[in-house]
Motif scaffolding. Structure first.
Motif, short mmCIF file in Angstrom:
data_model
loop_
_atom_site.label_atom_id
_atom_site.label_comp_id
_atom_site.label_asym_id
_atom_site.label_seq_id
_atom_site.Cartn_x
_atom_site.Cartn_y
_atom_site.Cartn_z
N ASP A 178 0.76 -1.00 0.10
CA ASP A 178 -0.04 0.02 0.18
C ASP A 178 1.01 1.09 -0.10
N THR A 179 1.15 1.59 -0.96
CA THR A 179 2.15 2.91 -1.39
C THR A 179 1.84 3.57 -2.52
N HIS A 180 2.31 4.61 -2.76
CA HIS A 180 2.19 5.21 -3.93
C HIS A 180 3.47 5.42 -5.01
N ILE A 181 4.76 5.03 -4.16
CA ILE A 181 5.74 4.98 -4.74
C ILE A 181 5.98 3.75 -5.65
N PRO A 182 6.30 3.89 -7.08
CA PRO A 182 6.07 2.78 -7.71
C PRO A 182 7.08 1.88 -7.68
N GLU A 183 8.44 2.23 -7.22
CA GLU A 183 9.28 1.14 -7.03
C GLU A 183 9.29 0.26 -5.81
N ARG A 184 8.31 0.91 -4.99
CA ARG A 184 7.73 0.23 -3.64
C ARG A 184 6.48 -0.48 -3.86
#
Length: 481
Positions: free
Chosen positions: A343-349
């Motif tokens: 559950d994150t907005h950062i694509p690499e994460r």
């Protein structure tokens, strides 16, 4: 340079620990001297501790040269305390070690007996009477305390014990008083074992060492059946199993396998160990043979009975779990992985790589973003773990660059789709994070671009454009197929 260890021959000619090397050479010019290696000594002590696991699972290090073995409830298996003490010393001496040992009710008392009268067994409740005639050096305290005791006329442990505790504490400190009480058996300080004892153990002793693969495999199968029977009586199943092979020359080899679900069948355990032994880069060398093989379950789970005959999905999951266990046993836990959404907005994460053996239920129930039929992929097939910076040739505030350099190659952009703005998580911003210092807290504008040669990339511009100054950089996030 000083002497830190001596053998019996050196002691016989008058050498002692702490003596300068020049004085020792003056006394005996022909002595053999070896450089001290504390790390190698500790490693050798660890190997000896592994070998001592055959007597008790509760083994603790007493650095720099000692070991504690808690033999409560184990001595009768070896013919009693005296027979066990003789056996341990004899086997270690056969391996080339000079060993002194003693048995007492407390670790400190056993250590004092080992220093002064090795081979002594202090009867239960008679520790004070046993150590009373011993000299004070048997306490193993600092030289300053030992000299202070002798100057005060206290030459034996009994002399020290005859004085009032408050007098001893006032002169030599409370730590010395506590040690004295432990030596006298008035209080106990439990040892700290190197590893926790396993929940279930099955082992096989051999009167003559065995070395053939057939005998070893048959022994493991038999031990697996005993272990499963013991766990079944308590409704348990093994999640981690350890097979320890004790060689006749003192070497110990341990092979560990994990199971995604609690192993409750002997054939499953046998299959996992076969896979693991076949995949070892360093084959199991029996040397002169193994005289003890032990199988233990170091981690267990409660087994919940489920109906599996008519549930097709449960049977399929069991087959998948068994396949994963076999692959993990052969390749290693870190080589068989699965991706879990985050559950994150950062694509690499957006995904996390974890060992599938421990996270199979989460992987089966994971919810991934759905894509409509006929919709082109919005995310690249190859996503970089860390975005790579690119050098922009011609930069425009509100759009993608016309050219960019990436990995020493120049790309001219022919088609562009975007932007798609991905803002940082609000919960990170709420903690007072400084966006200027944390890149992940800065907004990103993503573009799907295609160069003149048909290669498609996923670029993003980090930061926002302001009229006064350009505050952004460009990065390569991934490559489309």
């Amino acid at each position: 340079m000083q002497i830190i260890a001596v053998n019996d021959a050196a002691v016989a000619v008058g050498l002692e620990i702490g003596m300068p090397l020049a004085n020792a050479r003056a006394i005996c010019p022909d002595i053999d001297v070896f450089d001290a290696d504390a790390a190698a000594d500790t490693q050798a002590l660890v190997h000896i501790a592994d070998w001592c696991d055959r007597f008790t699972p509760l083994v603790a290090l007493d650095l720099p040269y000692g070991l504690f073995l808690d033999i409560s409830g184990c001595a009768h298996l070896f013919g009693g305390e005296a027979a066990m003490l003789s056996l341990v010393c004899r086997l270690l001496s056969r391996q080339g070690f000079i060993v002194n040992a003693a048995i007492a009710g407390t670790p400190a008392c056993a250590r004092a007996l080992t220093r002064a009268v090795p081979g002594r067994i202090a009867p239960d409740g008679e520790e004070a009477a046993t150590v009373a005639p011993l000299p004070v050096f048997a306490l193993g305290v600092e030289d300053t305390i030992t000299r202070g005791l002798r100057r005060a006329g206290l030459k034996t442990i009994g002399d020290v014990a005859s004085r009032a505790p408050r007098e001893i504490a006032a002169r030599f400190g409370q730590a010395f008083t506590d040690l004295l009480r432990e030596v006298l058996g008035q209080c106990d300080a439990p040892i700290n074992p190197r590893r926790p004892p396993p929940d279930f153990i099955a082992e096989q002793h051999f009167p003559d060492p065995v070395a053939t693969e057939e005998t070893i495999a048959a022994t493991l199968s038999g031990l697996a059946q005993k272990l499963v029977a013991a766990m079944e009586r308590q409704g348990k199943g093994a999640r981690r199993l350890e097979a320890s092979f004790f060689r006749a020359d003192g070497a110990v080899r341990t092979v560990v396998v994990d199971a995604g679900h609690a192993a409750t069948r002997a054939n499953m355990i046998d299959r996992l160990f076969r896979e693991r032994l076949d995949a070892l880069m360093d084959p199991l060398d029996p040397g002169f043979g193994f005289d003890l093989i032990r199988l233990s379950a170091s981690r267990v789970d409660t087994v919940v009975q489920e109906q599996r005959d008519l549930d097709v999905h449960t049977q399929d999951n069991d087959d998948v779990a068994a396949l994963i266990d076999r692959m993990t046993a052969r390749l290693g836990r870190q080589q068989v992985v699965v991706y879990l959404p985050q559950d994150t907005h950062i694509p690499e994460r957006a995904m996390r790589i974890v060992p599938v053996q421990q996270h199979l239920p989460q992987a089966l129930s994971a919810q991934w973003p759905q894509r409509y039929e006929g919709e082109p992929p919005l995310r690249p097939l190859r996503m970089f773990e860390r975005p790579e910076p690119i050098f922009v040739i011609a930069d425009f505030p509100h759009g993608p660059p016309a050219h960019f350099n990436w990995r020493r190659a120049r790309h001219r952009i022919a088609r562009v789709e975007g932007p798609e703005r991905i803002a940082p998580e609000w919960w990170n911003l709420a903690t007072g994070m400084n966006p200027a210092k944390n890149r992940e807290a800065r907004a990103r504008d993503y573009f799907r671009v295609e160069d003149s040669e048909g290669c498609r990339f996923w670029l993003y511009r980090e930061g926002l454009y302001r009229r006064e100054v350009f505050e952004f950089r460009w990065f390569m996030q991934g490559v489309f197929a």
